[in-house]
Write a protein that holds these residues in place. Structure first.
Motif, mmCIF file in Angstrom:
data_model
loop_
_atom_site.group_PDB
_atom_site.id
_atom_site.type_symbol
_atom_site.label_atom_id
_atom_site.label_comp_id
_atom_site.label_asym_id
_atom_site.label_seq_id
_atom_site.Cartn_x
_atom_site.Cartn_y
_atom_site.Cartn_z
ATOM 1 N N ARG A 327 -2.891 -0.583 24.386
ATOM 2 C CA ARG A 327 -2.044 -1.556 23.697
ATOM 3 C C ARG A 327 -2.556 -1.723 22.271
ATOM 4 N NH1 ARG A 327 0.739 -6.946 24.566
ATOM 5 N NH2 ARG A 327 0.089 -7.982 22.657
ATOM 6 N N ASP A 328 -1.640 -1.517 21.314
ATOM 7 C CA ASP A 328 -2.059 -1.501 19.917
ATOM 8 C C ASP A 328 -1.066 -2.323 19.100
ATOM 9 O OD1 ASP A 328 -2.897 -0.936 17.404
ATOM 10 O OD2 ASP A 328 -3.062 1.238 17.714
ATOM 11 N N ASP A 329 -1.374 -3.629 18.931
ATOM 12 C CA ASP A 329 -0.445 -4.527 18.254
ATOM 13 C C ASP A 329 -0.215 -4.136 16.807
ATOM 14 O OD1 ASP A 329 -0.103 -5.966 20.513
ATOM 15 O OD2 ASP A 329 -1.731 -7.378 20.067
ATOM 16 N N PHE A 330 -1.292 -3.620 16.182
ATOM 17 C CA PHE A 330 -1.202 -3.241 14.773
ATOM 18 C C PHE A 330 -0.145 -2.148 14.591
ATOM 19 C CE2 PHE A 330 -2.548 -0.364 11.372
ATOM 20 C CZ PHE A 330 -2.517 -1.243 10.295
ATOM 21 N N VAL A 360 12.675 -13.998 7.087
ATOM 22 C CA VAL A 360 12.276 -12.998 8.092
ATOM 23 C C VAL A 360 11.044 -12.228 7.608
ATOM 24 C CG1 VAL A 360 12.945 -10.830 9.211
ATOM 25 C CG2 VAL A 360 14.571 -12.724 9.109
ATOM 26 N N PHE A 361 11.075 -11.777 6.360
ATOM 27 C CA PHE A 361 9.951 -10.973 5.881
ATOM 28 C C PHE A 361 8.687 -11.785 5.612
ATOM 29 C CE2 PHE A 361 12.648 -7.381 5.903
ATOM 30 C CZ PHE A 361 11.755 -6.360 6.153
ATOM 31 N N ASN A 362 8.853 -13.044 5.228
ATOM 32 C CA ASN A 362 7.679 -13.900 5.110
ATOM 33 C C ASN A 362 7.013 -14.058 6.469
ATOM 34 O OD1 ASN A 362 7.090 -14.962 2.410
ATOM 35 N ND2 ASN A 362 9.234 -15.610 2.485
ATOM 36 N N LEU A 363 7.851 -14.284 7.464
ATOM 37 C CA LEU A 363 7.341 -14.472 8.829
ATOM 38 C C LEU A 363 6.684 -13.174 9.310
ATOM 39 C CD1 LEU A 363 7.360 -16.642 11.047
ATOM 40 C CD2 LEU A 363 9.300 -15.421 12.062
ATOM 41 N N TYR A 364 7.372 -12.042 9.014
ATOM 42 C CA TYR A 364 6.846 -10.739 9.442
ATOM 43 C C TYR A 364 5.449 -10.517 8.874
ATOM 44 C CZ TYR A 364 5.970 -5.758 9.476
ATOM 45 O OH TYR A 364 5.370 -4.540 9.633
ATOM 46 N N LEU A 365 5.303 -10.747 7.551
ATOM 47 C CA LEU A 365 4.004 -10.504 6.917
ATOM 48 C C LEU A 365 2.936 -11.439 7.481
ATOM 49 C CD1 LEU A 365 4.921 -9.751 3.219
ATOM 50 C CD2 LEU A 365 3.675 -8.278 4.787
ATOM 51 N N LEU A 366 3.354 -12.675 7.762
ATOM 52 C CA LEU A 366 2.410 -13.647 8.322
ATOM 53 C C LEU A 366 1.920 -13.160 9.690
ATOM 54 C CD1 LEU A 366 1.211 -16.448 7.740
ATOM 55 C CD2 LEU A 366 3.059 -17.411 9.113
ATOM 56 N N VAL A 367 2.858 -12.765 10.531
ATOM 57 C CA VAL A 367 2.499 -12.302 11.883
ATOM 58 C C VAL A 367 1.668 -11.012 11.798
ATOM 59 C CG1 VAL A 367 3.419 -11.430 14.067
ATOM 60 C CG2 VAL A 367 4.509 -13.372 12.944
ATOM 61 N N PHE A 368 2.116 -10.094 10.923
ATOM 62 C CA PHE A 368 1.419 -8.818 10.766
ATOM 63 C C PHE A 368 -0.018 -9.049 10.295
ATOM 64 C CE2 PHE A 368 1.485 -4.480 8.412
ATOM 65 C CZ PHE A 368 0.896 -3.862 9.508
ATOM 66 N N GLY A 369 -0.160 -9.935 9.316
ATOM 67 C CA GLY A 369 -1.494 -10.235 8.766
ATOM 68 C C GLY A 369 -2.403 -10.827 9.816
ATOM 69 N N VAL A 370 -1.909 -11.839 10.530
ATOM 70 C CA VAL A 370 -2.746 -12.521 11.524
ATOM 71 C C VAL A 370 -3.120 -11.555 12.653
ATOM 72 C CG1 VAL A 370 -2.763 -14.353 13.259
ATOM 73 C CG2 VAL A 370 -1.844 -14.811 10.982
ATOM 74 N N THR A 371 -2.134 -10.782 13.120
ATOM 75 C CA THR A 371 -2.395 -9.841 14.220
ATOM 76 C C THR A 371 -3.435 -8.802 13.810
ATOM 77 O OG1 THR A 371 -0.057 -10.050 14.703
ATOM 78 C CG2 THR A 371 -1.260 -8.369 15.915
ATOM 79 N N THR A 372 -3.283 -8.274 12.600
ATOM 80 C CA THR A 372 -4.228 -7.271 12.119
ATOM 81 C C THR A 372 -5.640 -7.853 12.044
ATOM 82 O OG1 THR A 372 -2.434 -6.417 10.771
ATOM 83 C CG2 THR A 372 -4.612 -5.591 10.277
ATOM 84 N N LEU A 373 -5.708 -9.070 11.518
ATOM 85 C CA LEU A 373 -6.997 -9.740 11.398
ATOM 86 C C LEU A 373 -7.637 -9.921 12.771
ATOM 87 C CD1 LEU A 373 -9.011 -11.288 9.651
ATOM 88 C CD2 LEU A 373 -7.593 -13.318 9.912
#
Lengths: 440, 181
Positions: A327-330, A360-373
């Protein structure tokens, strides 16, 4: 550590391991058989190659400049005969290399680059003698086609680098001088087997890395030049697909993330495109885009652009769609970006207000950033964790300077975000403490 | 065996690398020998092109023209220009055709669509190469004369290809004209 170096290290360790009785003589022999001989390229050899290339290139360029002076004292037949001199010298050097010095990379690269340059020089000098007009498109095409085979015949890496830059430049000229764009496909496909063979030979090698960086620079340029801009907002699909493909393919093909050009460039590209899509102006431009290129467009350009978009989107989605594995969320979130972009573009066509797409894209970047971190932290991968931090900081900086949002709303958003960060931090620390206790 | 094959392929490449420039030369030499000579009014400018030495950039003074037949064209398409000579001996465009004319001398050009149904001709003559030090001098002298010098090129035209044979100022080849200034 690259593979060659690791095997080299292993071979130096084996005798002492055998003496200490940790591995048997039989195992040692089998290890040698399994890994085979290591090619140890000494620094001196690399210096020899670099000096050879530099020397040959300088001489080639010097000859071009000397003849470009266009000596009035020389008659037309003399000038014409002289135009062939650099070409002849280059061919003799390359022929000698093929017959006598094929095993020396310095000779192969040096004579290859010299011959490649001298082809251009000869054509330019003839153009000069006969006042042939500056049709750069056909000049560059002739040059690359005549020099290209040297990549395979001499196994010359520098000619390959030059060839890639040459066909990209040619594509650029073609766009503005109405040249035959379709020729780009065979020109690009021509170099694919060479790149594959380099990769097979040593995926961690110096040459493949350099080539990857060049590709990272030219691929986004090529994508931009291939488009006819007849479909509004088509660049969004093409670039999100391209960067997603670079990121995911790069990650899958080359394990080492520190020197992985595709991984790094794809990641940065994906973030930059996503950030651009967090601006209302970007989405509003989609509506006006169509009018700009109005004059002189053929009906086929629309379908052509659709085709290009499908190819790039496909390239982006293909690696993401590969089997589940771990499983690879990134990877999942990166692979989702082109899909989200396509959905948003479709929504824009249907008249959805830009503020919704921006959200949508603000939310996407927020989720992407937190998940990656989080993924970076949980797998102890500092680079991934920093990547997540980079996404979040860029998003924050961009929004902080966003003049379209009022100070009150920005202030409240920032406070909310700050609180969320602190809560997440506390939760993480508690979890870590809990883990420690359990492991005790 | 493999090495022999590579060497044979290399020899083939060498041959092609000679044929292409030799073909360029042969085509121009044929034009110089068999082509018809025309005079064109031009305006010089002097940019720098590191790859091709110094040259005088010239523009042929002719505005947008109408096509001979009422045909739809797209920018970048090739056209064929047929010339006639005015009383002073200069070439003027007689016709622009989309098909190769027969029995007449013609020049192959690129066409650009203009708004009013006319086309602009992108001439294949846009530079005249000179010795590195001479080109800027020629342009400077020309400018000092505030552009009132009579400038023209002589070119030979044969089966669509044109080759410039000389750049003339006040009736003198530019190389000699510089010396008289």
């Amino acid at each position: 550590m690259n593979k060659n170096k690791a095997i080299q290290w292993l071979y130096t360790e084996l005798p002492s391991l055998e003496r200490a009785g940790i591995v048997s003589q039989d195992t040692v022999m089998r290890l040698y058989e399994y890994y085979g001989p290591v090619s140890i390229r000494s620094r001196r050899q690399l210096t020899k190659v670099l000096l050879g290339v530099l020397g040959a290139a300088l001489i080639g360029l010097g000859v071009i400049l000397l003849l470009a002076h266009n000596w009035d004292a020389l008659s037309r037949p003399t000038k014409t005969a002289l135009s062939f001199l650099p070409l002849l010298a280059g061919q003799l050097a390359a022929g000698f290399t093929l017959l006598r010095r094929y095993s020396s990379p310095a000779w192969r690269e040096g004579s290859g680059i010299y011959l490649a340059l001298s082809i251009g020089a000869s054509i330019s000098l003839i153009s000069q003698t006969y006042h042939i007009t500056g049709d750069a498109t056909s000049f560059l095409l002739t040059w690359t086609v005549l020099a290209g085979p040297l990549i395979y015949l001499l196994q010359s890496f520098t000619v390959a680098l030059l060839y890639l830059a040459g066909i990209t430049y040619w594509l650029g000229l073609c766009r503005f001088e109405y040249g035959p764009l379709w020729l780009f496909l065979p020109l690009a496909l021509f170099i694919v087997p060479y790149v594959r063979s380099l990769f097979k030979e040593n995926p961690d090698g110096f040459r493949i890395r350099l080539l990857c960086w060049e590709l990272c620079i030219i691929l986004p340029i090529i994508a931009g030049l291939l488009l006819q801009y007849s479909v509004p907002g088509v660049w969004i699909l093409v670039y999100s697909g391209l960067f997603c493909a670079m990121l995911l393919h790069g990650r899958a093909l080359l394990r080492d993330s520190r020197n992985n050009a595709f991984y790094i460039a794809g990641f940065l590209g994906l973030i930059v495109v996503s950030l651009a899509l967090t601006y209302e102006a970007t989405w509003e431009a989609v509506d006006t885009f169509y009018v700009e290129g109005g004059l002189d467009k053929h009906p086929w350009t629309f379908w052509y652009d659709c085709g290009v978009a499908v190819v790039f989107l496909g390239a982006g989605l293909l690696p993401a769609a590969r089997g589940p594995g771990r499983r690879d969320d990134f990877a999942l979130l990166a692979g989702a970006m082109p899909l989200i972009a396509a959905a948003c573009l479709a929504a824009r066509y249907l008249g959805v207000p830009s503020i919704g797409l921006v959200a949508v894209f603000n939310l996407y970047l927020l989720v992407f950033g937190v998940t990656t971190l989080l993924q970076g932290l949980s797998r102890d991968k500092l680079l991934t964790a920093n990547g997540g931090m980079a996404i979040l900081s860029m998003l924050i900086i961009v929004r902080f300077f966003d003049a379209n949002i009022s100070f009150t709303i920005r202030g409240m958003l920032f406070i909310a975000l700050g609180i969320a960060f602190l809560i997440a931090n506390v939760a993480l620390m508690r979890r870590a403490a809990l883990k420690k206790e359990v492991s005790k | 065996m493999k090495r022999t094959l590579i060497f044979m392929l290399f020899l083939a490449l060498v041959l092609v690398q000679w044929i292409v420039p030799a073909g360029m030369i042969l085509q121009r030499e044929t034009v110089l020998e068999q082509g018809r000579e025309y005079k064109f009014h031009v305006v010089p400018v002097d940019p720098y092109d590191a790859f091709r030495g110094r040259f005088v950039q010239i523009g042929i003074t002719a505005g947008p023209v109408s096509l001979a037949k009422d045909e739809e064209i797209v920018s970048g398409k090739s056209g064929y220009v047929v010339f006639e000579t005015d009383p002073e001996g200069f070439a003027v465009v007689k016709n622009v055709l989309l098909k190769r004319p027969e029995g007449e001398a013609y020049l192959k050009v690129s066409l650009r669509k203009e708004r009013n149904g006319k086309v602009s001709i992108i001439w294949p003559f846009d530079r005249y190469y000179m010795e590195e030090s001479a080109a800027p001098v020629a342009e400077k002298r020309y400018r000092e004369r505030t552009g009132n010098a009579d400038v023209y090129i002589l070119a030979r035209i044969h089966k669509g290809t044109g080759v410039i044979t000389g750049l003339y100022l006040d009736g003198l080849p530019v190389e000699r004209w510089i010396a008289t200034q």
